[in-house]
Design an enzyme around this catalytic site. Structure first.
Site, PDB file in Angstrom:
ATOM      1  N   LYS A  62       0.789  -1.234   0.000  1.00 33.28           N
ATOM      2  CA  LYS A  62       0.000   0.000   0.000  1.00 33.28           C
ATOM      3  C   LYS A  62       0.826   1.292   0.000  1.00 33.28           C
ATOM      4  O   LYS A  62       0.315   2.377   0.275  1.00 33.28           O
ATOM      5  CB  LYS A  62      -1.007   0.053   1.182  1.00 33.28           C
ATOM      6  CG  LYS A  62      -1.834  -1.184   1.374  1.00 33.28           C
ATOM      7  CD  LYS A  62      -2.305  -1.808   0.082  1.00 33.28           C
ATOM      8  CE  LYS A  62      -3.347  -0.999  -0.655  1.00 33.28           C
ATOM      9  NZ  LYS A  62      -3.590  -1.627  -2.017  1.00 33.28           N
ATOM     10  N   HIS A 123       7.270  -7.278  -2.312  1.00 34.39           N
ATOM     11  CA  HIS A 123       6.996  -6.604  -1.031  1.00 34.39           C
ATOM     12  C   HIS A 123       7.990  -7.092   0.036  1.00 34.39           C
ATOM     13  O   HIS A 123       7.833  -6.779   1.212  1.00 34.39           O
ATOM     14  CB  HIS A 123       5.579  -6.934  -0.532  1.00 34.39           C
ATOM     15  CG  HIS A 123       4.488  -6.196  -1.243  1.00 34.39           C
ATOM     16  ND1 HIS A 123       4.610  -4.909  -1.704  1.00 34.39           N
ATOM     17  CD2 HIS A 123       3.203  -6.571  -1.536  1.00 34.39           C
ATOM     18  CE1 HIS A 123       3.466  -4.524  -2.263  1.00 34.39           C
ATOM     19  NE2 HIS A 123       2.609  -5.517  -2.186  1.00 34.39           N
ATOM     20  N   SER A 153      -4.871   2.418   4.428  1.00 32.33           N
ATOM     21  CA  SER A 153      -5.008   1.835   3.099  1.00 32.33           C
ATOM     22  C   SER A 153      -4.981   0.302   3.182  1.00 32.33           C
ATOM     23  O   SER A 153      -5.753  -0.389   2.504  1.00 32.33           O
ATOM     24  CB  SER A 153      -3.861   2.348   2.207  1.00 32.33           C
ATOM     25  OG  SER A 153      -3.964   1.821   0.915  1.00 32.33           O
TER      26      SER A 153
HETATM   27  P1  A3P Z   1      -5.284   4.472  -0.834  1.00 26.92           P
HETATM   28  O1  A3P Z   1      -5.859   3.173  -0.358  1.00 26.92           O
HETATM   29  O2  A3P Z   1      -4.847   5.363   0.301  1.00 26.92           O
HETATM   30  O3  A3P Z   1      -6.172   5.184  -1.782  1.00 26.92           O
HETATM   31  P2  A3P Z   1      -0.214  -0.271  -3.706  1.00 26.92           P
HETATM   32  O4  A3P Z   1      -0.201  -0.113  -5.175  1.00 26.92           O
HETATM   33  O5  A3P Z   1       1.136  -0.305  -3.077  1.00 26.92           O
HETATM   34  O6  A3P Z   1      -1.126  -1.367  -3.278  1.00 26.92           O
HETATM   35  O7  A3P Z   1      -0.811   1.086  -3.113  1.00 26.92           O
HETATM   36  C1  A3P Z   1      -2.156   1.430  -3.306  1.00 26.92           C
HETATM   37  C2  A3P Z   1      -2.360   2.827  -2.773  1.00 26.92           C
HETATM   38  O8  A3P Z   1      -1.749   3.752  -3.702  1.00 26.92           O
HETATM   39  C3  A3P Z   1      -3.843   3.199  -2.704  1.00 26.92           C
HETATM   40  O9  A3P Z   1      -3.934   4.144  -1.641  1.00 26.92           O
HETATM   41  C4  A3P Z   1      -4.050   3.840  -4.064  1.00 26.92           C
HETATM   42  O10 A3P Z   1      -5.170   4.654  -4.149  1.00 26.92           O
HETATM   43  C5  A3P Z   1      -2.758   4.640  -4.179  1.00 26.92           C
HETATM   44  N1  A3P Z   1      -2.443   5.025  -5.555  1.00 26.92           N
HETATM   45  C6  A3P Z   1      -2.305   4.236  -6.642  1.00 26.92           C
HETATM   46  N2  A3P Z   1      -2.086   4.971  -7.733  1.00 26.92           N
HETATM   47  C7  A3P Z   1      -2.047   6.253  -7.342  1.00 26.92           C
HETATM   48  C8  A3P Z   1      -1.876   7.508  -8.021  1.00 26.92           C
HETATM   49  N3  A3P Z   1      -1.674   7.577  -9.320  1.00 26.92           N
HETATM   50  N4  A3P Z   1      -1.912   8.639  -7.288  1.00 26.92           N
HETATM   51  C9  A3P Z   1      -2.120   8.587  -5.950  1.00 26.92           C
HETATM   52  N5  A3P Z   1      -2.314   7.441  -5.258  1.00 26.92           N
HETATM   53  C10 A3P Z   1      -2.282   6.294  -5.950  1.00 26.92           C
END
Ligand code: A3P
Length: 310
Positions: A62, A123, A153
């Site tokens: 996340k 990860h 998240s």
């Molecule tokens: P949130 O749950 O706070 O919205 P991962 O890819 O490591 O699983 O992380 C997912 C998190 O990154 C989510 O956070 C997602 O919304 C956010 N995320 C993914 N793409 C993004 C972008 N282009 N801009 C901002 N946040 C992004």
């Protein structure tokens, strides 16, 4: 067979049975809790042979993995949108320790069958990364995000992702996160471990909050690290395409290609909020105090500084 394209991936997906998807338990590998299926390929992962032109994208869950996967694919493809829409994120950039239900091949198989140059997601905390990445002097981009927003998240992600062990109610998840009793272990150990490793290897350490603050500046940093000289218009295009709103509507980046019995986006969308400071909408005053106390102890005196608001 490894799904290198959207078409072959969809074929495999049709064979996947609902009953094959069950929430796993956590299992310890060198003291780090991992989803138990990920431990099945552990021995093979230890002997994995990296190639010098492999690139790792490493994160605690996340922290902005998918965001960096899209940014790097865009950089590699000179912002060619058609090329970047060839397949979903998880096919373009396989997740090396993932062991999904059959017949979807393991991340390791996908990586092994992928032509070079390969971009690979993990990860793993630094100490669990297969050693040959460092023997081969591979590059890695590590994305770190402040713990409070990661905690929130991760809470929503565990609820919607049926491939992860449950972490319980909000209160139980809060405690599990602080004690590192969640998949991939302690956030504190993760961010510190990669920080300590960054000057000994070719590791670029990027912060989610910096991406939010100035996406173009950070894209330039990543491009420079990858020795890609990109024109300003290409950088602009990458920044536009990797904005939250664009990625939220992009089926190749928003995980809507997965069936709802794996990722149930009616529980919480994968592209949820993408903001800095959402923790303020979730933490009670008491939880915030507890968090700050634990944080001060675990991060005491260290050089790592995170921003929890912009
Ligand atoms: P949130 O749950 O706070 O919205 P991962 O890819 O490591 O699983 O992380 C997912 C998190 O990154 C989510 O956070 C997602 O919304 C956010 N995320 C993914 N793409 C993004 C972008 N282009 N801009 C901002 N946040 C992004």
């Amino acid at each position: 067979m490894s799904p290198q394209t959207m078409a072959s991936f969809q074929e495999l997906m049709k064979e996947l049975k609902v009953e094959a998807v069950k929430r796993p338990d956590l299992q310890l590998v060198q003291g780090v809790p991992l989803p138990s299926p990920s431990c099945e390929t552990w021995d093979q992962l230890c002997s994995f042979q990296a190639r010098p032109d492999d690139l790792l994208i490493a994160t605690y869950p996340k922290a902005g993995t998918t965001w960096m996967q899209e940014i790097i694919d865009m950089i590699h493809n000179n912002a060619n949108l058609e090329k970047c829409r060839r397949a979903p994120t998880y096919v373009r950039v396989p997740f090396i320790e993932l062991v999904p239900p059959k017949p979807i091949p393991s991340g390791l198989t996908q990586v092994q069958e992928m032509p070079s140059p390969r971009t690979i997601k993990t990860h793993f905390p630094f100490q669990l990364v297969p050693k040959s990445f460092w023997e081969q002097k591979c590059k890695a981009v590590y994305v770190a995000r402040n713990a409070k927003d990661v905690l929130v998240s991760y809470y929503y992600f565990i609820k919607m992702n049926h491939g992860l062990p449950t972490s319980g109610t909000w209160e139980e998840h809060f405690d599990a996160f602080l004690t590192g009793n969640v998949a991939w272990g302690s956030w504190f150990d993760h961010v510190k471990g990669w920080w300590e490793a960054k000057d000994k290897h070719q590791i670029l350490y990027i912060f989610f909050e910096d991406l939010k603050e100035d996406l173009k500046r950070e894209i330039k940093k990543v491009a420079e690290f990858l020795e890609k000289d990109l024109k300003e218009e290409v950088i602009n295009k990458i920044a536009l395409h990797t904005s939250f709103d664009m990625m939220k509507d992009n089926p190749m980046a928003n995980y809507t290609t997965l069936p709802s019995f794996i990722f149930d986006q009616s529980v919480s969308p994968f592209m949820r909020k993408g903001s800095v400071g959402d923790w303020k909408n979730h933490f009670t005053v008491a939880q915030n105090e507890t968090f700050d106390e634990v944080y001060a102890l675990k991060m005491a005196g260290g050089p790592l500084k995170f921003r929890t608001e912009l």
